[in-house]
Design an enzyme around this catalytic site. Structure first.
Site, short mmCIF file in Angstrom:
data_model
loop_
_atom_site.label_atom_id
_atom_site.label_comp_id
_atom_site.label_asym_id
_atom_site.label_seq_id
_atom_site.Cartn_x
_atom_site.Cartn_y
_atom_site.Cartn_z
N HIS A 65 0.83 -1.21 0.00
CA HIS A 65 0.00 0.00 0.00
C HIS A 65 0.86 1.26 0.00
O HIS A 65 0.57 2.24 -0.70
CB HIS A 65 -0.92 -0.04 1.23
CG HIS A 65 -1.72 1.20 1.42
ND1 HIS A 65 -1.40 2.16 2.36
CD2 HIS A 65 -2.83 1.66 0.80
CE1 HIS A 65 -2.28 3.13 2.31
NE2 HIS A 65 -3.16 2.86 1.38
N GLU A 68 2.13 1.80 -3.42
CA GLU A 68 1.09 2.37 -4.29
C GLU A 68 1.07 3.89 -4.18
O GLU A 68 0.99 4.61 -5.18
CB GLU A 68 -0.28 1.79 -3.90
CG GLU A 68 -1.45 2.44 -4.62
CD GLU A 68 -2.68 2.56 -3.74
OE1 GLU A 68 -3.32 3.63 -3.79
OE2 GLU A 68 -3.00 1.61 -3.00
N HIS A 69 1.15 4.40 -2.96
CA HIS A 69 1.17 5.86 -2.76
C HIS A 69 2.40 6.48 -3.43
O HIS A 69 2.30 7.50 -4.11
CB HIS A 69 1.21 6.17 -1.26
CG HIS A 69 -0.13 6.19 -0.62
ND1 HIS A 69 -0.63 7.29 0.04
CD2 HIS A 69 -1.10 5.25 -0.52
CE1 HIS A 69 -1.83 7.03 0.53
NE2 HIS A 69 -2.13 5.78 0.20
N GLU A 140 -4.47 7.77 7.26
CA GLU A 140 -5.38 6.87 6.56
C GLU A 140 -5.66 5.62 7.40
O GLU A 140 -6.80 5.16 7.49
CB GLU A 140 -4.78 6.48 5.20
CG GLU A 140 -5.70 5.64 4.34
CD GLU A 140 -5.09 5.34 2.98
OE1 GLU A 140 -5.56 4.38 2.33
OE2 GLU A 140 -4.15 6.05 2.56
#
Length: 428
Positions: A65, A68-69, A140
């Protein structure tokens, strides 16, 4: 490119595998102005331990994740602004076992595809940018921690699985992401963002040869080593914990119920099993089932209730959930109904109706370009041609669904996670 026509769907798919191992899939849609392109890697949050070029590597939770950012970073450039200038809408997401980067557009398709391929294949990680992202991702994670829907599924996974990394949230934890460094991101990009571990899928009025030409031009030409993931110890079929409860700021209890199923199938066998399992969910507690109507009339479920099959590499489970003042009654009713259907069998006429309805929803789902891209990629990673699902549906019989219910919807395979409002906190 190799072309395959699917008469049951009236669709043509063009496919090619490049010399670097990248699989390309194009579904031409003549006359449509909208286009969608997905660039996906067979790498997700569960792949925290892997071997690359003989070296065994273990990474913190949340790297996929985090990566991905960070892929949207390129030196001196703003990728989102560049897409916006082209009139394209980019996005990305990470699942337990995949990461997807995609865009939709009505114009400037070739320039947008070039940009997609370029930024996903270009690692750029510095101490400063990685540190800057840490706070954003931590926020997040905290947001997910405040979501009852997120927490109840994570609790269910922990109740069902003892070893499998599905127990760790996709984004990781605030603690685990502190250990993520540029070196770790670089290593994971090299292991899993190689073309041989990826797939490019496009749906729209485009020339398939143009898609392949751009991919050959931008991506590395030679096939490279791919990380070989390990999911740890094998899971037993029993559950870790039958029930868990936590208190959150919700107006009424919400729950997620799961039944642990065998996993490990691929290709045709995987597709067939998944359809059997989906139809079992439909017959057991789908909106048109007798049990759904009974529970709804009794007031123990409402319109939030729903479920289906969850498959993640190395795992499979039948799940359902929603809001309910009496979630344990829902669990008990589902187990009783499964036992009843296993003993008496499934009415063939009713099964044929449900099967036709479910098939119709699958076909209608192809109207979404994004969903088509995602499914073609996801099933390719399972070594199955998704557009062959009509043929797979035809082979499923009611007796297989009955056996599925008998073998899997059992108390010893069952776990439930419940989130209660503060005033309903209970000790368990």
């Amino acid at each position: 490119m190799n072309k395959t026509y699917y008469p049951r769907l009236d669709e043509t798919v063009c496919r090619q595998t490049l010399s670097n191992g990248l699989k390309i899939c194009v579904v031409p849609k003549k006359g449509f102005t909208r286009k969608a392109a997905y660039f996906m890697t067979d790498y997700g949050s569960i792949h925290t331990t892997f071997t690359l070029d003989g070296e065994q590597i273990t990474t913190p939770g949340g790297v996929a994740h985090y990566l991905e950012h960070k892929m949207f970073d390129m030196p001196g450039r703003d990728i989102n602004e560049e897409f916006a200038a082209l009139g394209a809408n980019p996005n990305a997401f990470t699942t337990y076992d995949m990461t997807a980067y995609y865009f939709t557009c009505t114009e400037n398709f070739e320039q947008s595809l070039r940009l997609l391929l370029e930024f996903v294949s270009t690692p750029y990680f510095t101490e400063e940018t990685v540190e800057k992202e840490r706070g954003i991702i931590a926020q997040e994670i905290l947001m997910y921690a405040d979501s009852a829907d997120s927490q109840v599924f994570e609790d269910l996974a922990a109740n069902l699985y003892e070893h499998h990394p599905i127990r760790v949230p996709v984004a990781g934890t605030v603690e685990s992401i502190q250990a993520i460094t540029p070196e770790i991101l670089e290593k994971c990009h090299r292991a899993f963002y190689t073309p041989a571990n990826m797939m490019l899928c496009v749906v729209g009025d485009v020339e398939p040869e143009t898609v392949a030409k751009l991919a050959e031009e931008i991506l590395p030409r030679q096939e490279q080593s791919v990380g070989i993931p390990s999911l740890g110890e094998d899971e037993q079929m029993g559950c870790v914990k039958a029930i868990s409860r936590r208190t959150m700021d919700v107006s009424m209890p919400t729950f997620q119920l799961g039944f642990k199923c065998p996993a490990g199938l691929t290709g045709e066998k995987f597709a067939h099993w998944e359809i059997v399992a989906e139809l079992a969910a439909e017959v057991l507690f789908g909106e048109s089932s007798s049990l759904y109507m009974k529970m709804y009339e009794q007031g123990i479920i409402d319109s939030s209730f729903g479920g289906g099959v969850e498959t993640v590499e190395g795992t499979a489970m039948l799940t359902c959930g929603g809001d309910s003042d009496e979630p344990e009654k829902v669990r008990d009713a589902i187990i009783r109904q499964a036992q009843h259907l296993a003993q008496t069998g499934i009415d063939e006429t009713e099964f044929a109706r449900m099967k036709k309805s479910f098939m119709g929803r699958r076909v209608k789902d192809l109207d979404s370009f994004e969903s088509t891209c995602f499914r073609l990629c996801a099933y390719q990673f399972e070594n199955y041609d998704y557009f062959r699902f009509p043929e797979s549906f035809e082979t499923v019989e009611a007796e297989e669904v009955r056996r599925f219910l008998q073998e899997n919807i059992r108390p010893d395979r069952c776990a439930i996670a419940i989130v209660d409002p503060p005033e309903q906190e209970e000790e368990n």
